[in-house]
Design an enzyme around this catalytic site. Sequence first.
Site, mmCIF file in Angstrom:
data_model
loop_
_atom_site.group_PDB
_atom_site.id
_atom_site.type_symbol
_atom_site.label_atom_id
_atom_site.label_comp_id
_atom_site.label_asym_id
_atom_site.label_seq_id
_atom_site.Cartn_x
_atom_site.Cartn_y
_atom_site.Cartn_z
ATOM 1 N N ASP A 114 15.703 -61.396 -33.329
ATOM 2 C CA ASP A 114 15.008 -60.256 -32.727
ATOM 3 C C ASP A 114 15.697 -58.962 -33.185
ATOM 4 O O ASP A 114 16.790 -58.978 -33.755
ATOM 5 C CB ASP A 114 14.965 -60.406 -31.196
ATOM 6 C CG ASP A 114 13.795 -59.629 -30.585
ATOM 7 O OD1 ASP A 114 13.225 -58.750 -31.272
ATOM 8 O OD2 ASP A 114 13.458 -59.883 -29.413
ATOM 9 N N GLU A 153 9.192 -54.341 -22.324
ATOM 10 C CA GLU A 153 10.535 -54.932 -22.351
ATOM 11 C C GLU A 153 11.369 -54.520 -21.131
ATOM 12 O O GLU A 153 10.845 -54.408 -20.034
ATOM 13 C CB GLU A 153 11.232 -54.601 -23.680
ATOM 14 C CG GLU A 153 10.421 -55.134 -24.869
ATOM 15 C CD GLU A 153 11.137 -55.014 -26.192
ATOM 16 O OE1 GLU A 153 12.354 -55.221 -26.243
ATOM 17 O OE2 GLU A 153 10.462 -54.735 -27.196
HETATM 18 C C1 BGC Z 1 11.132 -57.424 -29.059
HETATM 19 C C2 BGC Z 1 10.267 -58.351 -29.851
HETATM 20 C C3 BGC Z 1 9.577 -57.614 -30.945
HETATM 21 C C4 BGC Z 1 10.590 -56.889 -31.798
HETATM 22 C C5 BGC Z 1 9.976 -56.089 -32.933
HETATM 23 C C6 BGC Z 1 12.003 -56.572 -29.925
HETATM 24 O O1 BGC Z 1 12.617 -55.582 -29.169
HETATM 25 O O2 BGC Z 1 11.929 -58.174 -28.162
HETATM 26 O O3 BGC Z 1 9.330 -58.978 -29.000
HETATM 27 O O4 BGC Z 1 8.812 -58.511 -31.720
HETATM 28 O O5 BGC Z 1 11.300 -56.002 -30.989
HETATM 29 O O6 BGC Z 1 9.356 -54.947 -32.484
HETATM 30 C C1 BGC Z 2 11.329 -50.416 -31.355
HETATM 31 C C2 BGC Z 2 10.723 -51.704 -30.935
HETATM 32 C C3 BGC Z 2 11.784 -52.594 -30.473
HETATM 33 C C4 BGC Z 2 12.698 -51.931 -29.447
HETATM 34 C C5 BGC Z 2 13.864 -52.814 -29.158
HETATM 35 C C6 BGC Z 2 12.160 -49.825 -30.244
HETATM 36 O O1 BGC Z 2 12.739 -48.651 -30.657
HETATM 37 O O2 BGC Z 2 10.305 -49.534 -31.682
HETATM 38 O O3 BGC Z 2 10.046 -52.311 -32.004
HETATM 39 O O4 BGC Z 2 11.177 -53.719 -29.915
HETATM 40 O O5 BGC Z 2 13.175 -50.709 -29.897
HETATM 41 O O6 BGC Z 2 14.684 -52.340 -28.170
#
Ligand code: BGC
Ligand code: BGC
Length: 792
Positions: free
Chosen positions: A481, A678
């Site tokens: 991830d 998230e």
């Molecule tokens: C998320 C994932 C996601 C990745 C890419 C991460 O923060 O946990 O679900 O696919 O970012 O954006």
């Molecule tokens: C990104 C996401 C990612 C996330 C992780 C964001 O800044 O755009 O893709 O999932 O950070 O914490």
Amino acid sequence: MKKVTLAILSLALVCGAQTIHITGTVKSAAGVALQNAVVVLQSPTQDLPMLRTLSDATGAFALDSSAGGTGILAQGRSISPFGALAWSQPMAGEVTITVDNLQGQRMSQRAVALDAGNHHITNAQGLLADLSAGVYVIQVKQQGRALARSVLVRSEGSRGEARIENLSAAPALALAKSVGGFAVEIRLAGYVPYVQSLTSTIINLGTITLTRDPIETKIDSIMNLLTLAEKIGQMTQADIINISTSSVNTYKLGSILSGGDEAIPDYDSYQNVATTMTHPIPILYGVDAVHGNNKVSGAVVFPHNIGLGATRDTNLVRRIGEVTAKEVLASGVDWTYAPCIAVVRDERWGRTYESFGETPELAVQLGASMIRGLQGNRFDAPWRVVATAKHFLADGGTKYGTSSAGWAGSYGLLDQGNAVITDSVVRAIHLPGYQAAVDANVLSVMASYSSINGVKMHGNKTWLTDVLKTELGFEGFVISDYNAIIQINSTYSTAVKTAINAGVDVAMEAGGTGYYNHADFISTLTTLVNNGSVTQARIDDAVRRILRVKYRVGRFDSPLENQSYDAEFGGAEHRAIAREAVRKSVVVLKNDASTLPLAKNGKKIAVFGSHSNNAGLQCGGWTLSWQGLAGTVSGATTILQGLQSAVGTSTVTSVSQYSLPSDADEFVVVVGDGPYAEFLGDSADVTMPDGAQSAVTAAIATGKPVILVLVSGRPLIIPQTILDGTKAIVATWWPGTEGAGVADILFGDYAPTGKLPITWPKTMAQVTLHVGDAGYADTNAPLYPYGYGLTW
Ligand code: BGC
Ligand code: BGC
């Protein structure tokens, strides 16, 4: 003749839960014993294999019922012509009744909640209503496994007089056999899967020769050419904001991502660099198309997974996967980080809406359906993209208060936390979705930020390698991830070593201030290989998996953007499927005095509330930006617009909460939560927000009937005064761009079929209550149980 009869009798034994003893030896064409071939007993009518095992060092295996297995081999008793369905062992909790034709297509499906001790269902008839003459397999399933199964023969022209064959009767089994019946499937990464129909349940299949997949020979010739730098480049995923087109050649990159807030560039300009390198290998480009191709303006946005869980409709979810793949291709790229097959066990988790619901059955059925839509049955759809089952493993099972994710001022509570859990619970709740995803040939799996019993999943060799790759036989690659590897250990070199040795094949090293990026990863891993901390064999295994996926998704054949679906992007056909998804996901929670459906004329319906005319709020997180946004979403129809276009603006008016009209006959209040994504969606309190409460309270004060429409990423605690003061309550989850699907239900154009995919708690004390828990049916009953949903 005699042989046929025997075969039928043996199959009866399979269904009757008796002895199974199937042995054999797996070898390569050169006669070499193959270890760790996955051997599974398949039935065309079960979601998960009934038994599974691995071949040993001599290639030998024994599928043996006495050794126990994951399957439940129970037997249905009867299905009466009037729709009563009975079985031999009592069952409790939610079961799914499915009706398939003999080609394996799902004709209808329904979820039914059973009280403890239940032996039958009397109202299966509705499932059979629209079937034309023919033969159908009807099953009662729980956790993806058939508990009761029967074959229905519906004769021409007589709907009510279908002749039902009991499962144990020979003719029914002959029918099942005629479409393939039970089979043993044997597969191993790099080989063409082998399927053998069973003629007996006690049989030695002898030597089974697996043929090498011709793609592997092509992979061999590429592997022979690649330098260590090129191999490590394949394992590296860079963030688009940190690179230029020439970086593809400089770093020999294997893939690129656009993060939640980043646009998709002209992909071909990067691909052109990749395919003209010394050793040309096409790149892959990943985005989070988690409810449609949500990052791109004008795309069709579907309900989030929690809403799809309410539909229980595998065929619909498969079509959504297909549309999503086409819209991903139309935006230029070829990979989505979806589906999320988390099984949410605490709705305070900010990713509750990314889960299909609280039971493994939903992850199994809907996750696999989404993968088949995105990729085809065996990565064979012309519109296929790479799908990613995520987040492996137990991301939905973390313990409240164990997360340290977040930034100052907004620390996570559950997201990225620690699942404190036994292996058997992991296997019962969180693993089945991955078994189904692997069986559906998912091309990639994303590791979870979270931990199991304190061990970060990114460094968890037992689950990533021993279980996912070896035991389940996953042939694709594991991706880390976003910047997750450093969470294993504050020394980057230790973190990278642990992750790669645990089984991570592709590193999503996005970088950014304070984080390690693609270049750091490459130099660190190179040192680790040169000093022997990571073996060449581990690197080769990772790169083979990556090349295999690139072949399977078709990038070697046509690396440039696939423009075949550009004309369909955001189009009417796609929107119709999203609207169908919305109306099937709406769950009617309360409907006193038949308030719903609303009359289409003769009444003045006043609509207001934060989520009534706001496409952004209706789409939720992961829409146009990472966290989602309030306001306009190109191409969307808001819930208000949907209501108005169903009946006209003289019947439905948009009003202000602060000057409610006295001549309104009814109030529809559309409120909810979000958007969020998230850890920023983790919440200690999931009660309806204050603003939402005061909107409903204002409507109640008028004394007119109030219909509450909730638009939310999770069940919200509804205060007693609101429960008492409203006539009807419907949950629409975060429905996406097609708000008209809500009007389809409210105005009665379609009868509601949505069923809760997650328990709706009465109070905060019940946020971790699940179907099957002690007291669920009585002493600790939730407000609305899993599987609940009214209709008319
Ligand atoms: C998320 C994932 C996601 C990745 C890419 C991460 O923060 O946990 O679900 O696919 O970012 O954006
Ligand atoms: C990104 C996401 C990612 C996330 C992780 C964001 O800044 O755009 O893709 O999932 O950070 O914490």
